[in-house]
Write an enzyme that holds these catalytic residues in place. Structure first.
Site, PDB file in Angstrom:
ATOM      1  N   HIS A 121      31.635  38.324  78.126  1.00 24.32           N
ATOM      2  CA  HIS A 121      33.015  38.412  78.619  1.00 24.32           C
ATOM      3  C   HIS A 121      33.260  37.160  79.472  1.00 24.32           C
ATOM      4  O   HIS A 121      32.329  36.633  80.081  1.00 24.32           O
ATOM      5  CB  HIS A 121      33.089  39.680  79.483  1.00 24.32           C
ATOM      6  CG  HIS A 121      34.445  40.033  79.986  1.00 24.32           C
ATOM      7  ND1 HIS A 121      35.005  39.436  81.088  1.00 24.32           N
ATOM      8  CD2 HIS A 121      35.344  40.965  79.564  1.00 24.32           C
ATOM      9  CE1 HIS A 121      36.195  39.984  81.321  1.00 24.32           C
ATOM     10  NE2 HIS A 121      36.424  40.909  80.411  1.00 24.32           N
ATOM     11  N   ASP A 198      25.121  41.994  83.261  1.00 27.70           N
ATOM     12  CA  ASP A 198      26.480  42.506  83.426  1.00 27.70           C
ATOM     13  C   ASP A 198      26.535  43.877  82.746  1.00 27.70           C
ATOM     14  O   ASP A 198      26.514  43.975  81.519  1.00 27.70           O
ATOM     15  CB  ASP A 198      27.444  41.501  82.776  1.00 27.70           C
ATOM     16  CG  ASP A 198      28.856  42.040  82.641  1.00 27.70           C
ATOM     17  OD1 ASP A 198      29.096  43.233  82.938  1.00 27.70           O
ATOM     18  OD2 ASP A 198      29.735  41.268  82.215  1.00 27.70           O
ATOM     19  N   GLN A 201      30.025  47.306  80.586  1.00 30.18           N
ATOM     20  CA  GLN A 201      30.265  48.156  79.407  1.00 30.18           C
ATOM     21  C   GLN A 201      29.189  49.207  79.211  1.00 30.18           C
ATOM     22  O   GLN A 201      29.326  50.073  78.358  1.00 30.18           O
ATOM     23  CB  GLN A 201      30.340  47.298  78.139  1.00 30.18           C
ATOM     24  CG  GLN A 201      31.602  46.488  78.015  1.00 30.18           C
ATOM     25  CD  GLN A 201      32.854  47.361  77.934  1.00 30.18           C
ATOM     26  OE1 GLN A 201      32.831  48.471  77.419  1.00 30.18           O
ATOM     27  NE2 GLN A 201      33.948  46.861  78.472  1.00 30.18           N
ATOM     28  N   LYS A 224      35.192  51.809  84.711  1.00 30.52           N
ATOM     29  CA  LYS A 224      34.762  52.080  83.328  1.00 30.52           C
ATOM     30  C   LYS A 224      33.923  53.348  83.269  1.00 30.52           C
ATOM     31  O   LYS A 224      33.475  53.760  82.215  1.00 30.52           O
ATOM     32  CB  LYS A 224      33.931  50.913  82.789  1.00 30.52           C
ATOM     33  CG  LYS A 224      34.519  49.550  83.058  1.00 30.52           C
ATOM     34  CD  LYS A 224      34.869  48.824  81.812  1.00 30.52           C
ATOM     35  CE  LYS A 224      35.144  47.363  82.115  1.00 30.52           C
ATOM     36  NZ  LYS A 224      36.208  46.800  81.328  1.00 30.52           N
ATOM     37  N   CYS A 362      38.905  39.045  76.117  1.00 31.71           N
ATOM     38  CA  CYS A 362      38.286  38.164  77.136  1.00 31.71           C
ATOM     39  C   CYS A 362      36.909  37.695  76.665  1.00 31.71           C
ATOM     40  O   CYS A 362      35.973  37.566  77.468  1.00 31.71           O
ATOM     41  CB  CYS A 362      38.167  38.852  78.489  1.00 31.71           C
ATOM     42  SG  CYS A 362      39.714  39.399  79.160  1.00 31.71           S
TER      43      CYS A 362
END
Ligand code: 7TS
Length: 404
Positions: A121, A198, A201, A224, A362
């Site tokens: 991203h 990261d 997600q 999220k 993104c």
């Protein structure tokens, strides 16, 4: 027990209509919906004990502080983190990455190398580019394959004693690929490079054990994970967090201030300048309780069923191409209809009450790799149903018919 009907009843928004049709919310990778318990936690804070924290001896301040710190501990235990002060509250994934990238500006020099994956991203690309501009370090990209997975042999070959940092997402937002982060971390550590994962997600789908992963930094966002927007966490190993300089100066992050010299507070406060998102942090804790109550094993089984069914049915549509076909995937499907722009498909789906995301998500380098302007992305959560997948399939067929 996984009872989809009662789970759906926990989410007031799922009862609403859009364009005269029942909402089919398939944009969970952008943000998840919120169960009533999380909404209640937000209302409870502002209705009953709104006060600033870590200051003031009065009862409300104490109560708010206790609940905020209890949420930090909840997050610590959820992610199997050794120490509560290794959990830094942030405004979200983006801020967590920027905090680390900013800190490394004083640790990197010309000739050092940092590796980023091709599946990132923008928020896990741009801060590192800025870091490289500042320090003269070199940014190298771990390439991807046609399936949308990382080229692990190339990764191994890129690692050297020059590598100082590796940053990679746990799960790709654009394709749903689950990256082999345990292998990535293990190999990076063999050359003494630090790794930032990261997890934006990932954390709605899996429950990472950060101790076992031995990762140096892990970032994620509450929104999220059925929590509110504007709050997230940065996990950092204590030794790294001690080494990095503060990100922002201000109240709460100091030990002592004089005009001659200021000393900084201990962890985690060193990185938490100013009044934080108190209510958000507390409600994040509630969201984590809620997800654990549903159970990550149950979540995974249900979402994988939806993924398999949707992949099978979408693949039957002539001229439809799915991007991201690796075997390790979460419940995200990115696709395009031949010669039809993804925005047009998204607009027709919206008219049918179906929310998907369209565009580059993104992650423009991924789109460039596939030579496409973007995709239609359907992302499923544990509260989605097979019937909703059927509505998506019917909607895509209708879009194809109307736009061909
Ligand atoms: N990293 C990944 C992998 C993401 O998917 C996102 C947000 C971010 C970082 C940034 O998170 P934030 O909470 O700081 O904004 N991804 C998306 C998406 O896929 N659609 O909308 C936002």
């Amino acid at each position: 027990m996984f009872n989809i009907k009662s789970i759906r009843a926990d989410f007031p928004i799922l009862q609403r209509q859009v364009n005269g049709k029942p909402l089919v919310y398939l944009d969970n990778a952008a943000t998840s919906q919120k169960p009533q318990v999380v909404i209640d936690a937000i209302v409870d804070y502002y209705s009953n004990y709104n006060a600033n924290i870590h200051r003031g001896v009065h009862a409300l301040s104490q109560e708010a502080t206790d609940k905020y710190e209890a949420a930090r501990q909840k997050i610590q235990h959820h992610f199997s983190i050794a120490k509560a002060h290794e959990v830094i509250f942030t405004s979200g994934t983006t801020q967590g990455i920027n905090l680390v990238a900013n800190g490394f500006a004083s640790l990197l020099k010309k000739g050092d190398e940092v590796l980023v994956s091709a599946l990132e991203h923008h928020s896990n690309i741009v801060p590192w580019q800025m870091l490289c501009e500042k320090t003269g370090a070199k940014l190298l990209v771990i390439p991807m394959t046609e399936e949308g997975t990382l080229h692990m042999e190339a990764y191994s070959e890129m690692l050297s004693e020059k590598t100082k940092l590796v940053f990679v997402n746990h799960i790709s937002n654009a394709l749903g690929t689950i990256n082999p982060i345990d292998e990535i971390i293990f190999k990076a550590h063999q050359v003494d490079a630090a790794v930032l994962v990261d997890g934006a997600q990932a954390c709605s789908h899996v429950k990472p054990d950060l101790k076992e992963l031995d990762v140096d930094f892990y970032v994620t966002s509450a929104h999220k994970m059925c929590g509110p927007t504007g709050v997230g966490i940065l996990y950092g190993k204590e030794a790294w967090l001690k080494k990095l300089p503060p990100y922002q100066g201000g109240g709460e992050m100091i030990a002592e201030v004089t005009f001659e010299k200021t000393t900084y507070a201990d962890l985690p406060h060193k990185f938490e300048a100013g009044t934080p998102n108190i209510c958000g942090g507390i409600a994040f804790g509630t969201a984590i309780d809620y997800l654990n109550h549903i159970g990550f094993e149950n979540i995974s089984v249900h979402e994988q069923e939806l993924l398999e069914y949707a992949t099978e049915e979408l693949s039957k549509i002539l001229g439809l191409k799915i991007y991201g076909t690796g075997t390790e995937k979460t419940s995200v499907i990115s696709f395009n209809l031949e010669n039809i722009h993804p925005y047009d498909v998204g607009t027709i789906l919206d008219k049918l009450g179906i929310a998907v995301r369209t565009g580059h998500h993104c992650a423009q380098p991924i789109m460039e790799y596939f030579k496409i302007p973007g995709t239609v992305r359907a992302s499923f959560a544990f509260y989605n149903t097979k019937e909703e997948v059927d509505l998506l399939i019917a909607g895509v067929k209708k879009a194809k018919q109307m736009l061909s």
